[in-house]
Design a protein around this motif. Structure first.
Motif, PDB file in Angstrom:
ATOM      1  N   ALA A 135       0.830  -1.204   0.000  1.00 29.32           N
ATOM      2  CA  ALA A 135       0.000   0.000   0.000  1.00 29.32           C
ATOM      3  C   ALA A 135       0.865   1.256   0.000  1.00 29.32           C
ATOM      4  O   ALA A 135       0.550   2.240  -0.683  1.00 29.32           O
ATOM      5  N   ALA A 136       1.975   1.229   0.750  1.00 27.37           N
ATOM      6  CA  ALA A 136       2.869   2.389   0.819  1.00 27.37           C
ATOM      7  C   ALA A 136       3.516   2.664  -0.530  1.00 27.37           C
ATOM      8  O   ALA A 136       3.687   3.825  -0.919  1.00 27.37           O
ATOM      9  N   CYS A 137       3.885   1.624  -1.237  1.00 24.27           N
ATOM     10  CA  CYS A 137       4.480   1.812  -2.564  1.00 24.27           C
ATOM     11  C   CYS A 137       3.487   2.456  -3.525  1.00 24.27           C
ATOM     12  O   CYS A 137       3.835   3.371  -4.288  1.00 24.27           O
ATOM     13  N   ILE A 138       2.244   1.998  -3.469  1.00 29.59           N
ATOM     14  CA  ILE A 138       1.220   2.548  -4.369  1.00 29.59           C
ATOM     15  C   ILE A 138       0.923   4.003  -4.033  1.00 29.59           C
ATOM     16  O   ILE A 138       0.920   4.880  -4.911  1.00 29.59           O
ATOM     17  N   THR A 139       0.667   4.266  -2.745  1.00 39.46           N
ATOM     18  CA  THR A 139       0.332   5.640  -2.340  1.00 39.46           C
ATOM     19  C   THR A 139       1.537   6.571  -2.482  1.00 39.46           C
ATOM     20  O   THR A 139       1.387   7.747  -2.823  1.00 39.46           O
ATOM     21  N   GLY A 140       2.744   6.039  -2.233  1.00 36.74           N
ATOM     22  CA  GLY A 140       3.944   6.856  -2.376  1.00 36.74           C
ATOM     23  C   GLY A 140       4.167   7.294  -3.812  1.00 36.74           C
ATOM     24  O   GLY A 140       4.534   8.446  -4.070  1.00 36.74           O
ATOM     25  N   ILE A 141       3.941   6.393  -4.748  1.00 30.59           N
ATOM     26  CA  ILE A 141       4.073   6.749  -6.165  1.00 30.59           C
ATOM     27  C   ILE A 141       3.032   7.796  -6.545  1.00 30.59           C
ATOM     28  O   ILE A 141       3.328   8.767  -7.252  1.00 30.59           O
ATOM     29  N   ALA A 142       1.805   7.610  -6.055  1.00 29.65           N
ATOM     30  CA  ALA A 142       0.723   8.539  -6.385  1.00 29.65           C
ATOM     31  C   ALA A 142       0.995   9.936  -5.827  1.00 29.65           C
ATOM     32  O   ALA A 142       0.905  10.935  -6.554  1.00 29.65           O
ATOM     33  N   THR A 143       1.343  10.009  -4.542  1.00 31.82           N
ATOM     34  CA  THR A 143       1.574  11.323  -3.927  1.00 31.82           C
ATOM     35  C   THR A 143       2.824  11.989  -4.497  1.00 31.82           C
ATOM     36  O   THR A 143       2.856  13.210  -4.678  1.00 31.82           O
ATOM     37  N   GLY A 144       3.856  11.194  -4.793  1.00 30.90           N
ATOM     38  CA  GLY A 144       5.064  11.760  -5.383  1.00 30.90           C
ATOM     39  C   GLY A 144       4.813  12.331  -6.767  1.00 30.90           C
ATOM     40  O   GLY A 144       5.331  13.393  -7.116  1.00 30.90           O
ATOM     41  N   THR A 145       3.995  11.647  -7.539  1.00 24.64           N
ATOM     42  CA  THR A 145       3.658  12.129  -8.878  1.00 24.64           C
ATOM     43  C   THR A 145       2.862  13.427  -8.807  1.00 24.64           C
ATOM     44  O   THR A 145       3.097  14.366  -9.574  1.00 24.64           O
ATOM     45  N   ILE A 146       1.920  13.485  -7.874  1.00 23.44           N
ATOM     46  CA  ILE A 146       1.122  14.705  -7.706  1.00 23.44           C
ATOM     47  C   ILE A 146       2.008  15.861  -7.254  1.00 23.44           C
ATOM     48  O   ILE A 146       1.904  16.983  -7.771  1.00 23.44           O
ATOM     49  N   ALA A 147       2.889  15.594  -6.285  1.00 24.04           N
ATOM     50  CA  ALA A 147       3.781  16.643  -5.789  1.00 24.04           C
ATOM     51  C   ALA A 147       4.684  17.165  -6.901  1.00 24.04           C
ATOM     52  O   ALA A 147       4.923  18.378  -7.005  1.00 24.04           O
ATOM     53  N   PHE A 148       5.172  16.276  -7.735  1.00 24.02           N
ATOM     54  CA  PHE A 148       6.027  16.693  -8.847  1.00 24.02           C
ATOM     55  C   PHE A 148       5.263  17.583  -9.821  1.00 24.02           C
ATOM     56  O   PHE A 148       5.783  18.590 -10.319  1.00 24.02           O
ATOM     57  N   GLY A 149       4.015  17.213 -10.090  1.00 25.56           N
ATOM     58  CA  GLY A 149       3.197  18.024 -10.980  1.00 25.56           C
ATOM     59  C   GLY A 149       2.950  19.416 -10.419  1.00 25.56           C
ATOM     60  O   GLY A 149       2.985  20.404 -11.160  1.00 25.56           O
ATOM     61  N   VAL A 150       2.718  19.495  -9.100  1.00 25.02           N
ATOM     62  CA  VAL A 150       2.500  20.799  -8.467  1.00 25.02           C
ATOM     63  C   VAL A 150       3.773  21.634  -8.521  1.00 25.02           C
ATOM     64  O   VAL A 150       3.745  22.839  -8.805  1.00 25.02           O
ATOM     65  N   LEU A 151       4.904  20.999  -8.262  1.00 25.79           N
ATOM     66  CA  LEU A 151       6.181  21.717  -8.286  1.00 25.79           C
ATOM     67  C   LEU A 151       6.491  22.261  -9.673  1.00 25.79           C
ATOM     68  O   LEU A 151       7.092  23.331  -9.806  1.00 25.79           O
ATOM     69  N   ARG A 152       6.113  21.545 -10.698  1.00 28.32           N
ATOM     70  CA  ARG A 152       6.352  22.021 -12.057  1.00 28.32           C
ATOM     71  C   ARG A 152       5.554  23.294 -12.338  1.00 28.32           C
ATOM     72  O   ARG A 152       5.961  24.124 -13.141  1.00 28.32           O
ATOM     73  N   ALA A 153       4.416  23.437 -11.661  1.00 29.18           N
ATOM     74  CA  ALA A 153       3.560  24.595 -11.903  1.00 29.18           C
ATOM     75  C   ALA A 153       3.923  25.792 -11.034  1.00 29.18           C
ATOM     76  O   ALA A 153       3.505  26.910 -11.321  1.00 29.18           O
ATOM     77  N   LEU A 154       4.718  25.561  -9.972  1.00 31.76           N
ATOM     78  CA  LEU A 154       5.079  26.648  -9.065  1.00 31.76           C
ATOM     79  C   LEU A 154       6.417  27.258  -9.452  1.00 31.76           C
ATOM     80  O   LEU A 154       7.354  26.532  -9.788  1.00 31.76           O
ATOM     81  N   PRO A 155       6.554  28.568  -9.362  1.00 33.05           N
ATOM     82  CA  PRO A 155       7.861  29.193  -9.625  1.00 33.05           C
ATOM     83  C   PRO A 155       8.804  28.921  -8.473  1.00 33.05           C
ATOM     84  O   PRO A 155       8.398  28.955  -7.305  1.00 33.05           O
ATOM     85  N   PRO A 156      10.067  28.590  -8.735  1.00 31.88           N
ATOM     86  CA  PRO A 156      11.017  28.321  -7.659  1.00 31.88           C
ATOM     87  C   PRO A 156      11.350  29.578  -6.880  1.00 31.88           C
ATOM     88  O   PRO A 156      11.259  30.685  -7.395  1.00 31.88           O
ATOM     89  N   LEU A 157      11.745  29.386  -5.614  1.00 30.75           N
ATOM     90  CA  LEU A 157      12.124  30.520  -4.788  1.00 30.75           C
ATOM     91  C   LEU A 157      13.562  30.934  -5.025  1.00 30.75           C
ATOM     92  O   LEU A 157      14.025  31.924  -4.480  1.00 30.75           O
ATOM     93  N   GLN A 158      14.288  30.154  -5.797  1.00 34.69           N
ATOM     94  CA  GLN A 158      15.673  30.462  -6.165  1.00 34.69           C
ATOM     95  C   GLN A 158      16.536  30.700  -4.936  1.00 34.69           C
ATOM     96  O   GLN A 158      16.703  29.811  -4.122  1.00 34.69           O
ATOM     97  N   ALA A 159      17.091  31.904  -4.763  1.00 39.06           N
ATOM     98  CA  ALA A 159      18.061  32.149  -3.692  1.00 39.06           C
ATOM     99  C   ALA A 159      17.471  31.984  -2.316  1.00 39.06           C
ATOM    100  O   ALA A 159      18.174  31.753  -1.344  1.00 39.06           O
ATOM    101  N   THR A 160      16.160  32.104  -2.180  1.00 40.66           N
ATOM    102  CA  THR A 160      15.538  31.997  -0.871  1.00 40.66           C
ATOM    103  C   THR A 160      14.815  30.671  -0.708  1.00 40.66           C
ATOM    104  O   THR A 160      13.915  30.538   0.097  1.00 40.66           O
TER     105      THR A 160
END
Length: 199
Positions: A142-167
């Motif tokens: 169950a952890a492997c399945i949910t971990g893949i799902a949440t990691g994929t979602i988090a990656f998608g969100v990060l792609r849409a957010l601008p990085p904070l760069q120096a901060t």
């Protein structure tokens, strides 16, 4: 927008995200009737904070997640399980993130595995029933399945957010101490890596 304003904006975002995901997680039924098995949606906020702002902010979001989850469930005793699982997951997440060679999804799977293990160990200690470890194989799957799902979602969100760069880690580049500078470089590197993978 200044770096400090961005930090405050992201913290507000994480607070709202944790609240919404915690509520969704509490209302969505899990098809596996094993105590401790959860979707882990609230861990998405911790992952995003780690890669976007660094370990200190991720730790703060993790504590916020535990508090929100406990309030939503309405059972103070569940805070012990949530804190144990979340703390162990954060330590594994941080170690894997600091290693720097694992993908975000892999880090998420490690966190999910450790989260389930932490909650299972607490349950065994409180109930004094080692027989609960019979649920370990199902919890790992169950952890492997949910971990893949949440990691994929988090990656998608990060792609849409601008990085904070120096901060990115919430501190300036001139912060004293080698550990602070190392954390800054790691957070900046991961933020840049996410930005580079945008389509």
């Amino acid at each position: 927008m200044s770096g400090k304003t961005k930090q405050l904006a992201y913290i507000a975002l994480f607070a709202a995200l944790t609240l919404v995901l915690g509520y969704l997680e509490a209302t969505i039924p899990v098809p596996i009737a094993i105590p401790g098995v959860k979707l882990g949606l609230a861990n998405i906020a911790v992952l995003i904070a780690l890669y976007l702002m660094g370990p200190r902010w991720a730790f703060a979001v993790m504590l916020l997640k535990v508090g929100v989850t406990s309030l939503i469930i309405g059972a103070p005793s569940m805070a012990v399980y949530s804190l144990a699982g979340s703390a162990l997951a954060y330590l594994g997440m941080y170690a894997a993130w600091r290693f720097g060679r694992l993908s975000l999804v892999a880090v998420s799977v490690i966190a999910a595995l450790l989260h389930n293990m932490g909650q299972l160990c607490v349950a065994v200690a409180i109930m004094q029933t080692p027989a609960l470890f019979v649920n370990l194989p199902a919890m790992v799957i169950a952890a492997c399945i949910t971990g893949i799902a949440t990691g994929t979602i988090a990656f998608g969100v990060l792609r849409a957010l601008p990085p904070l760069q120096a901060t990115a880690s919430g501190r300036s580049k001139t912060a004293p101490g080698d550990r602070s500078k190392t954390a800054d470089r790691l957070a900046n590197r991961h933020a840049a890596a996410i930005a580079a993978k945008r389509s």
